[in-house]
Design an enzyme around this catalytic site. Structure first.
Site, PDB file in Angstrom:
ATOM      1  N   SER A  56       0.802  -1.276  -0.004  1.00  0.00           N
ATOM      2  CA  SER A  56       0.072   0.091   0.055  1.00  0.00           C
ATOM      3  C   SER A  56       0.946   1.188   0.031  1.00  0.00           C
ATOM      4  CB  SER A  56      -0.878   0.104   1.003  1.00  0.00           C
ATOM      5  OG  SER A  56      -0.196   0.018   2.266  1.00  0.00           O
ATOM      6  N   LYS A 130       0.694   4.443   6.690  1.00  0.00           N
ATOM      7  CA  LYS A 130       0.027   5.297   5.796  1.00  0.00           C
ATOM      8  C   LYS A 130       1.005   6.693   5.698  1.00  0.00           C
ATOM      9  CE  LYS A 130      -3.032   2.203   4.911  1.00  0.00           C
ATOM     10  NZ  LYS A 130      -2.945   1.377   3.768  1.00  0.00           N
TER      11      LYS A 130
END
Length: 246
Positions: A56, A130
């Site tokens: 990701s 993230k």
């Protein structure tokens, strides 16, 4: 008498040698205990190790990269837009942990010890990594006519780190219009079309926001593999034009 004196001296030497070994072993034990304690305190309050289990955050972070996370500095300075952060699942972001067959006690003990001193990272699968796009109070919207995210009305050019499929130009294939609560952040993955981030959890209790108490810290360096050792860029200049929320 001379023979007895020699025997006495020999016994005294043996006793002294025995005491010397005991002192040596005691000192070694004290050093090991102090080292483990210091490592535990560093891991708990200063720096912590994680590995990357998913794609990701490509190409900033790759699968199986090992990173260090600064837990201490953000407690004093807070976070900045662009920071790459590790956080504990706020609830519902990760699938249930798979059942792991029992391992030999020696293996479990070894991993526990390595985790205690911050070498192993067995809880990496319980955390996510993230990039912070919105800070408390920020109004974050996607997308404008150019396919860019705006923060407090200012568009941001994420080309420095954003990974999109060939032909895609929009920073997100999911529209959103959110205002970040006072005690949370809004986070997105760099590999935008392969990241289950804040956009996809707006129906969860936290509405896609990550509560600040869940944030472990800021990832600042890749430590493994060897050829990828180096700092993790926050690309803070991307957000230079963003005004603070009113």
């Amino acid at each position: 008498m001379t023979h007895e004196n020699a025997a006495t001296r020999s016994r005294l030497r043996r006793k002294a040698s025995h005491r010397g070994w005991l002192v040596f072993l005691r000192d070694i034990l004290v050093i090991v205990v102090i080292a483990v304690l210091v490592s535990f305190l560093v891991k708990t309050f200063v720096v912590r190790s994680f590995f990357i289990p998913s794609s990701s955050m490509e190409d900033t972070l790759l699968v199986k990269d090992r990173i260090l996370v600064d837990e201490l500095t953000p407690r004093w300075t807070g976070y900045e837009r662009g920071d790459v952060v590790v956080f504990k699942d706020p609830g519902g972001w990760l699938p249930p942990a798979p059942q792991v067959p029992p391992r030999p006690p020696l293996v479990e003990a070894g991993e526990w010890l390595l985790a205690l001193v911050g070498i192993a990272a067995p809880d990496s699968h319980d955390h996510l990594v993230k990039r912070v796009i919105g800070l408390p109070g920020d109004h974050v919207v996607c997308c404008n006519a150019l396919g860019q995210i705006t923060v407090n009305g200012s568009p941001i050019d994420e080309s420095a780190y954003l990974k999109l499929p060939p032909g895609d130009t929009a920073a997100s294939n999911v529209d959103f219009d959110v205002t970040v609560p006072d005690d949370a952040v809004w986070v997105l993955g760099d590999n935008r079309d392969r990241s289950q981030d804040s956009r996809f959890h707006q129906e969860q209790p936290t509405e896609g926001f990550v509560p600040l108490p869940n944030v472990v810290g800021r990832a600042f360096i890749i430590t493994w593999p060897f050829e990828r050792i180096g700092g993790i860029d926050g690309h803070h200049s991307v957000f230079n034009g963003v005004q603070d929320p009113e």
